[in-house]
Write an enzyme that holds these catalytic residues in place. Structure first.
Site, mmCIF file in Angstrom:
data_model
loop_
_atom_site.group_PDB
_atom_site.id
_atom_site.type_symbol
_atom_site.label_atom_id
_atom_site.label_comp_id
_atom_site.label_asym_id
_atom_site.label_seq_id
_atom_site.Cartn_x
_atom_site.Cartn_y
_atom_site.Cartn_z
ATOM 1 N N ASP A 85 1.301 -1.505 -0.224
ATOM 2 C CA ASP A 85 -0.158 0.269 -0.071
ATOM 3 C C ASP A 85 0.602 1.232 -0.359
ATOM 4 O OD1 ASP A 85 -3.011 -1.033 1.145
ATOM 5 O OD2 ASP A 85 -1.192 -2.231 1.295
ATOM 6 N N ASP A 131 -1.495 -2.530 -4.208
ATOM 7 C CA ASP A 131 -1.875 -1.121 -3.558
ATOM 8 C C ASP A 131 -0.141 -0.185 -4.252
ATOM 9 O OD1 ASP A 131 -4.437 -1.693 -3.757
ATOM 10 O OD2 ASP A 131 -4.818 -1.135 -1.376
ATOM 11 N N TYR A 164 -1.799 4.034 -6.622
ATOM 12 C CA TYR A 164 -2.779 4.506 -6.047
ATOM 13 C C TYR A 164 -3.527 5.856 -6.664
ATOM 14 C CZ TYR A 164 -3.290 2.648 -1.563
ATOM 15 O OH TYR A 164 -3.351 1.954 0.058
ATOM 16 N N HIS A 191 -3.162 -9.720 -1.090
ATOM 17 C CA HIS A 191 -3.499 -8.268 -0.885
ATOM 18 C C HIS A 191 -4.731 -8.014 0.355
ATOM 19 C CE1 HIS A 191 -3.851 -3.798 -0.799
ATOM 20 N NE2 HIS A 191 -5.128 -4.144 -1.050
ATOM 21 N N HIS A 234 -11.833 -3.291 7.579
ATOM 22 C CA HIS A 234 -11.787 -4.464 6.302
ATOM 23 C C HIS A 234 -12.184 -5.935 6.505
ATOM 24 C CE1 HIS A 234 -10.499 -1.968 2.705
ATOM 25 N NE2 HIS A 234 -9.182 -1.179 4.031
#
Length: 436
Positions: free
Chosen positions: A155, A182, A185, A298, A308
């Site tokens: 991320d 990720d 972005y 992920h 999440h």
């Protein structure tokens, strides 16, 4: 008398100060770390380059003793060649690759080149240039034997914290970078893929970057654009070399480590191509040659953060038994913008034959940190903290590894979590390692 009074007051003041400091230190042991706020998008200075000059250069592993070099040019006639050698400015070898491009609504990509070079010597520095153009880059190939070190950060994005994370990784003596989804972005804004490629080029051109997709790589426009066209075009991984039919899941070997990259955003049920490929790949693993088994995807299966929750339950139900039967040692995930490490765990409970799960989706994304954790802390969760940072996995030999997580604390890498991990190779769990 007045002097004595002043002395007494001074002593009392000093004693009060000391008591206050002691109380502050004690309280500090219990008070949660004060996290800095998210940072704005990181902007690289404008630096126009000739249309044929290679940009966004990054490398990845491409089978035994081979490296894939990827780059972009705005000149569509630029050749997909890589010249390379073990001495600066002296290129003893040349390889021809392929190029592609894609359109995304009004956006038109440059020419995206992918060239596989090799066979290469292990643990060796190579100098190279792309498309017959300067500048010269250099990379170091991974070792063929232990020890081997992985840098791990998911991320990432393109913020000030991303730059801080990359700077800290650059200080680490590592062989391969692992990224569990990720990347840029970009979120449909295609030029952000270009700026991300420029941002990571100093590191990604010098060490292999092995990545898998996250939800921010999924840029689907119904009936117009394939959902992973940007990611698949730019970040080609060794899926073909590992017998996969999709760039979204693949495997590779480094030294004595077999690493599997799975896709959280492609089919994973018992009838899917990914499931069948994973089962076949695990059956090929020779733990005498690769005593460590590491897996990345992920969306975390074990997550005590409020963010999440439950998103990976179906994937976990389908695939966790396969990883358990194969004796997976460590599982990395991203998605949750915080850090968490578990005990060895399986089926929701601590299990000495299960994998250690590590959530490391805290590379520096624009959305900030996931600060809220569920209480009480589950028995399988050992350490958790909502801070930006990166991890380092140093695998010392066939049985022992050292894992450390480094918090980005005021731009200084602070080691906040460290643990020794023993592989399952000599654990006595082998009796369950049979897959039908």
């Amino acid at each position: 008398m007045e002097l004595k009074l002043k002395i007494i007051l001074l002593l009392l003041l000093s004693l009060t100060t000391i008591l206050f400091i002691c109380a502050t230190v004690r309280a500090g042991e219990e008070v949660e770390y004060l996290r800095p706020p998210p940072r704005k998008a990181f902007r690289l200075p404008w630096d126009p380059k000739p249309s044929s000059q290679p940009q966004q250069v990054h490398i990845s592993l491409a089978g035994d003793k081979h490296i894939r070099v990827s780059w972009v040019t705005t000149d569509k006639s630029s050749p997909s060649i890589v010249e390379y050698g073990t001495s600066t400015g002296k290129y003893s070898y040349k390889a021809q690759g392929e190029s592609t491009k894609y359109s995304y609504v009004l956006y038109r990509s440059g020419m995206i080149h992918h060239t596989v070079i090799g066979p290469l010597q292990d643990n060796t520095v190579y100098f190279y240039r792309c498309g017959g153009e300067d500048p010269e880059f250099q990379f170091k190939t991974p070792p063929s034997k232990f020890p081997v070190t992985f840098a791990v950060a998911g991320d990432l994005g393109q913020t000030g914290w991303t730059k801080s994370t990359l700077d800290h990784i650059d200080q680490c003596k590592y062989d391969v970078h692992l990224l569990p989804g990720d990347l840029s972005y970009a979120d449909y804004i295609q030029h952000r893929w270009d700026t991300f490629g420029q941002l990571v080029q100093p590191l990604a051109s010098a060490r292999p970057w092995m990545v898998t997709q996250g939800n921010h790589e999924k840029e689907y426009i119904p009936f117009v654009v394939d959902e992973f066209i940007s990611y698949n075009s730019r970040w080609k991984m060794p899926f073909e070399e590992s017998g996969s039919t999709s760039n979204l899941y693949y495997s590779f070997d480094v030294a004595g480590v077999h690493t599997i990259m799975l896709g959280s955003y492609t089919d994973y049920d018992d009838y899917s191509d990914q499931y069948r490929w994973l089962k076949a790949d695990l059956q090929k693993v020779d733990r005498k040659k690769t005593p460590w088994l590491v897996v990345l995807f992920h969306v975390p299966w074990y997550n005590s953060n409020e963010a999440h929750q439950g998103e990976a339950d179906d994937m976990m139900t389908s695939m966790e038994p396969l990883l358990y039967a194969a004796g997976a040692d460590i599982v990395f995930a991203g998605h949750v913008h915080a850090y968490e490490r578990t005990r060895r765990v399986y089926n929701g409970k601590p299990d000495p034959c299960g994998a250690v799960h590590i959530t490391i989706g805290d590379g520096g994304n624009k959305e900030g940190l996931a600060r809220k954790y569920k209480l009480p802390q589950p028995e399988w969760s050992v350490f958790r903290e909502a801070s930006f940072g990166h991890g380092e996995l140093a695998i010392i030999n066939s049985t022992h590894a050292s894992w450390s997580w480094h918090r980005n604390d005021d731009d200084e890498p602070v080691r906040s979590d460290q643990v020794s991990i023993t592989s399952l190779i000599d654990s006595g769990c082998s009796s369950i390692r049979v897959m039908n």
